[in-house]
Scaffold this motif. Structure first.
Motif, PDB file in Angstrom:
ATOM      1  N   ALA A 120      -2.479  -0.884  -6.804  1.00 55.08           N
ATOM      2  CA  ALA A 120      -3.259  -2.081  -6.476  1.00 55.08           C
ATOM      3  C   ALA A 120      -4.667  -1.997  -7.056  1.00 55.08           C
ATOM      4  O   ALA A 120      -5.181  -2.978  -7.611  1.00 55.08           O
ATOM      5  N   ALA A 121      -5.314  -0.837  -6.945  1.00 55.05           N
ATOM      6  CA  ALA A 121      -6.675  -0.685  -7.480  1.00 55.05           C
ATOM      7  C   ALA A 121      -6.672  -0.828  -9.000  1.00 55.05           C
ATOM      8  O   ALA A 121      -7.543  -1.495  -9.567  1.00 55.05           O
ATOM      9  N   HIS A 122      -5.692  -0.218  -9.665  1.00 52.07           N
ATOM     10  CA  HIS A 122      -5.621  -0.350 -11.124  1.00 52.07           C
ATOM     11  C   HIS A 122      -5.390  -1.807 -11.527  1.00 52.07           C
ATOM     12  O   HIS A 122      -6.014  -2.300 -12.475  1.00 52.07           O
ATOM     13  N   THR A 128       0.848  -1.184   0.000  1.00 54.83           N
ATOM     14  CA  THR A 128       0.000   0.000   0.000  1.00 54.83           C
ATOM     15  C   THR A 128       0.885   1.234   0.000  1.00 54.83           C
ATOM     16  O   THR A 128       2.085   1.155   0.269  1.00 54.83           O
ATOM     17  N   GLU A 162      -2.992   9.246  -4.476  1.00 57.90           N
ATOM     18  CA  GLU A 162      -3.950   8.160  -4.692  1.00 57.90           C
ATOM     19  C   GLU A 162      -5.302   8.694  -5.131  1.00 57.90           C
ATOM     20  O   GLU A 162      -5.963   8.098  -5.976  1.00 57.90           O
ATOM     21  N   GLY A 200      -5.201   7.195  -8.391  1.00 58.08           N
ATOM     22  CA  GLY A 200      -5.607   5.853  -8.003  1.00 58.08           C
ATOM     23  C   GLY A 200      -4.385   5.036  -7.613  1.00 58.08           C
ATOM     24  O   GLY A 200      -3.272   5.330  -8.014  1.00 58.08           O
ATOM     25  N   SER A 201      -4.582   4.022  -6.801  1.00 60.93           N
ATOM     26  CA  SER A 201      -3.451   3.215  -6.367  1.00 60.93           C
ATOM     27  C   SER A 201      -3.095   2.188  -7.430  1.00 60.93           C
ATOM     28  O   SER A 201      -3.938   1.790  -8.247  1.00 60.93           O
ATOM     29  N   ALA A 230      -6.227  -4.463  -9.842  1.00 66.14           N
ATOM     30  CA  ALA A 230      -7.416  -5.258  -9.525  1.00 66.14           C
ATOM     31  C   ALA A 230      -8.510  -5.099 -10.569  1.00 66.14           C
ATOM     32  O   ALA A 230      -9.322  -6.010 -10.752  1.00 66.14           O
ATOM     33  N   HIS A 231      -8.518  -3.974 -11.265  1.00 70.12           N
ATOM     34  CA  HIS A 231      -9.595  -3.715 -12.222  1.00 70.12           C
ATOM     35  C   HIS A 231      -9.183  -3.817 -13.681  1.00 70.12           C
ATOM     36  O   HIS A 231     -10.041  -3.791 -14.558  1.00 70.12           O
TER      37      HIS A 231
END
Length: 200
Positions: free
Chosen positions: A169-171, A151, A162, A166-167, A173-174
């Motif tokens: 990790a979020a990018h 993180t 962020e 965006g993070s 994940a999607h």
């Protein structure tokens, strides 16, 4: 070091990040009998050439920055020859292709200090561009079982970055299909405010 496992985990590494990300990724790799590919991404560079082993050659985004060892790839007479895949070493790992971008020696040394005692087979890759895109492409190239990231650290600067970008990790994940494991670096209790809630 054991013989090269058939599975691969990709872990995103950043100079100065807490060791917990690499230590946890190594623990996962050991449990899954997987090799660990530690990848660092330079946002200030773009990919010029991508090799079959996931290594790259890159150039700075700013054309005014000096680049001593990279020929002007726009000229046909200076185009790079097709390079063979690297030979496997005694441990069964391939490492980087000749001429590929290199990871900062201090970061590589720090990784060695953390990973060599674990017995996990590991190697590094220097990538360029958007971190989420670069890590996803490397994971696809290596057919990685998963991607491990940490993180962001707390603080107003990290929270604002962020919020606007965006993070990673979020990018991940999607925008790609592989599992993403996120190592928390500064967890807060359920009764505490989240970092982006308390800094407004």
């Amino acid at each position: 070091m054991r013989a090269s496992p058939h599975r691969t985990l990709v872990v995103g590494v950043v100079p100065g990040q807490p060791d917990a990300v690499v230590i946890q990724a190594a623990a996962l790799a050991a449990q899954l009998d997987a090799r660990l590919v530690c990848a660092t991404v330079d946002r200030g560079r773009y990919v010029v050439e991508e090799r079959p082993d996931g290594s790259i050659r890159s150039a700075p985004v700013d054309p005014d920055l000096p680049e001593a060892d990279l020929p002007d790839v726009r000229l046909p007479e200076l185009a790079l020859p097709e390079l063979p895949l690297p030979e496997a070493d005694a441990a069964g790992t391939t490492g980087r292709a000749a001429g590929a971008d290199r990871v900062d020696p201090d970061l590589e040394s720090r990784l060695g200090g953390l990973l060599d005692p674990t017995g996990v087979a590991w190697e590094t890759r220097a990538l360029a561009g958007d971190p989420a895109h670069a890590l996803a492409r490397l994971a696809d190239t290596l057919d990685a079982a998963m991607i491990v990231v940490g993180t962001h650290s707390g603080g107003l600067r990290g929270s604002l970055r962020e919020l606007f970008t965006g993070s990673v990790a979020a990018h991940l994940a999607h925008r790609q299909h592989r599992p993403v494991v996120v190592i928390p670096l500064a967890p807060v209790g359920f009764d505490a405010s989240l970092p982006w809630d308390s800094e407004s």
